[in-house]
Design a protein around this motif. Sequence first.
Motif, PDB file in Angstrom:
ATOM      1  N   GLY A 128       5.302  -9.853  -8.236  1.00  0.00           N
ATOM      2  CA  GLY A 128       4.184 -11.080  -8.604  1.00  0.00           C
ATOM      3  C   GLY A 128       3.202 -10.415  -9.741  1.00  0.00           C
ATOM      4  N   GLY A 129       3.649  -9.279 -10.382  1.00  0.00           N
ATOM      5  CA  GLY A 129       2.955  -9.115 -11.497  1.00  0.00           C
ATOM      6  C   GLY A 129       1.810  -7.950 -11.233  1.00  0.00           C
ATOM      7  N   LEU A 130       1.568  -7.453 -10.224  1.00  0.00           N
ATOM      8  CA  LEU A 130       0.524  -6.545  -9.777  1.00  0.00           C
ATOM      9  C   LEU A 130       0.732  -5.135 -10.709  1.00  0.00           C
ATOM     10  CD1 LEU A 130      -1.660  -6.889  -7.703  1.00  0.00           C
ATOM     11  CD2 LEU A 130      -0.378  -5.316  -6.106  1.00  0.00           C
ATOM     12  N   SER A 131      -0.308  -4.604 -11.333  1.00  0.00           N
ATOM     13  CA  SER A 131      -0.209  -3.630 -12.190  1.00  0.00           C
ATOM     14  C   SER A 131       0.073  -2.166 -11.533  1.00  0.00           C
ATOM     15  CB  SER A 131      -1.564  -3.202 -12.726  1.00  0.00           C
ATOM     16  OG  SER A 131      -2.423  -2.615 -11.908  1.00  0.00           O
ATOM     17  N   LYS A 132       0.937  -1.201 -12.143  1.00  0.00           N
ATOM     18  CA  LYS A 132       1.471  -0.098 -11.450  1.00  0.00           C
ATOM     19  C   LYS A 132       0.414   0.650 -10.833  1.00  0.00           C
ATOM     20  CE  LYS A 132       3.978   3.994 -13.342  1.00  0.00           C
ATOM     21  NZ  LYS A 132       4.154   4.809 -14.383  1.00  0.00           N
ATOM     22  N   GLU A 133      -0.781   0.858 -11.300  1.00  0.00           N
ATOM     23  CA  GLU A 133      -1.649   1.497 -10.550  1.00  0.00           C
ATOM     24  C   GLU A 133      -2.276   0.772  -9.163  1.00  0.00           C
ATOM     25  OE1 GLU A 133      -5.635   1.995 -12.572  1.00  0.00           O
ATOM     26  OE2 GLU A 133      -6.565   2.770 -10.702  1.00  0.00           O
ATOM     27  N   ARG A 134      -2.237  -0.613  -9.181  1.00  0.00           N
ATOM     28  CA  ARG A 134      -2.752  -1.241  -7.863  1.00  0.00           C
ATOM     29  C   ARG A 134      -1.462  -0.996  -6.949  1.00  0.00           C
ATOM     30  NH1 ARG A 134      -6.840  -4.551  -6.212  1.00  0.00           N
ATOM     31  NH2 ARG A 134      -6.607  -2.658  -5.228  1.00  0.00           N
ATOM     32  N   ILE A 135      -0.100  -1.037  -7.406  1.00  0.00           N
ATOM     33  CA  ILE A 135       1.112  -1.038  -6.638  1.00  0.00           C
ATOM     34  C   ILE A 135       0.814   0.322  -5.863  1.00  0.00           C
ATOM     35  CG2 ILE A 135       3.360  -0.642  -6.667  1.00  0.00           C
ATOM     36  CD1 ILE A 135       3.509  -2.993  -8.517  1.00  0.00           C
ATOM     37  N   GLU A 136       0.465   1.413  -6.561  1.00  0.00           N
ATOM     38  CA  GLU A 136       0.070   2.564  -5.877  1.00  0.00           C
ATOM     39  C   GLU A 136      -0.899   2.262  -4.826  1.00  0.00           C
ATOM     40  OE1 GLU A 136       2.206   5.434  -6.100  1.00  0.00           O
ATOM     41  OE2 GLU A 136       3.433   4.182  -7.291  1.00  0.00           O
ATOM     42  N   ASP A 137      -1.847   1.940  -5.057  1.00  0.00           N
ATOM     43  CA  ASP A 137      -2.905   1.510  -4.112  1.00  0.00           C
ATOM     44  C   ASP A 137      -2.386   0.675  -2.913  1.00  0.00           C
ATOM     45  OD1 ASP A 137      -5.623   0.853  -6.656  1.00  0.00           O
ATOM     46  OD2 ASP A 137      -4.867   2.710  -5.919  1.00  0.00           O
ATOM     47  N   LEU A 138      -1.597  -0.247  -3.395  1.00  0.00           N
ATOM     48  CA  LEU A 138      -0.954  -1.007  -2.178  1.00  0.00           C
ATOM     49  C   LEU A 138      -0.049  -0.289  -1.186  1.00  0.00           C
ATOM     50  CD1 LEU A 138      -0.059  -3.787  -0.784  1.00  0.00           C
ATOM     51  CD2 LEU A 138       1.505  -3.923  -2.830  1.00  0.00           C
ATOM     52  N   LYS A 139       0.632   0.609  -1.950  1.00  0.00           N
ATOM     53  CA  LYS A 139       1.590   1.538  -1.243  1.00  0.00           C
ATOM     54  C   LYS A 139       1.071   2.426  -0.156  1.00  0.00           C
ATOM     55  CE  LYS A 139       5.058   3.385  -3.351  1.00  0.00           C
ATOM     56  NZ  LYS A 139       5.868   4.195  -4.543  1.00  0.00           N
TER      57      LYS A 139
END
Lengths: 168, 116
Positions: free
Chosen positions: A38-49
């Motif tokens: 979906g294009g979420l940024s690398k930093e936000r993906i880490e937040d998500l995880k």
Amino acid sequence: MKEKIRIVDERTVEVDLPNMNGYERIAMECSASFAKIGGLSKERIEDLKTAVSEACLNAMEHGNKGRPEARVVISMHLGDKDFRVSVKDEGNGIPHVPQNIDIRRKVAKLEPPNGLGLYLIQQLVDRVDFNEKTDGGHVVKMVLKMECQTAPCPCDEDQTPTVIEGKR
Amino acid sequence: MEQTNQFQLKQQNDVTVLHIQGDITAQSEPVINEAYKKADDQGAAQKILVQFEEDAYINSGGIAVLIQILAHTQKKNQQIGITGLSDHFKKIFNMVGISKFAGIYNTVEDALEAMS
């Protein structure tokens, strides 16, 4: 037999986990991969995880009370403007959601060192609803907005009641 | 699901470097406690640098274990440094407030220079 990882449609994935520490890693990696599409940024993906991990651990330990026969079901939805994850357990809800933590008290042993997970979730996502009830259980719903290229961001149009706005 | 951490102790000048390998979760408690005890038993361990692996998964259970260690180090007036964290976990450690009790450094070299 119901599939344990299910592509419901092109925008929705569901993961059905056993109630065992360690298995939250599957939900973490699955949500990360889907959010990347979906294009979420690398930093936000880490937040998500981390948020997904903490929600799953809370579901396993507190919602399901560590019962080995219980399940944790994670549902992920890729919207146009946001990425939504819900984590369902078989419990009755979260009696108290800490808004802050006092690490000085924890280091001084004036309160237990645990209880950080729910606080971290609030810090890492844009919106979270901690106490939605559902058939046979309780759900934590988290929302991460997709970053917008221009301001103001139209992502704020969709507001739902009784949710906690994240601290980001 | 069993999880195993391993650790190594190394003395760098007056700093005891405690390198912990593997993910940091509630299941890490026995190994982290043992590692700290060995570092502490060395007698002169007033400065301890905890080095994690940059790709380590750290969850709130693991952070709770570290907080328990900080409780001991505070009592003993030990100086604690932490290195090896990814940018994401540096952010998490700052959010939780661990930086109030331990210096967080980008590299072992930065930590040794700051702690000396």
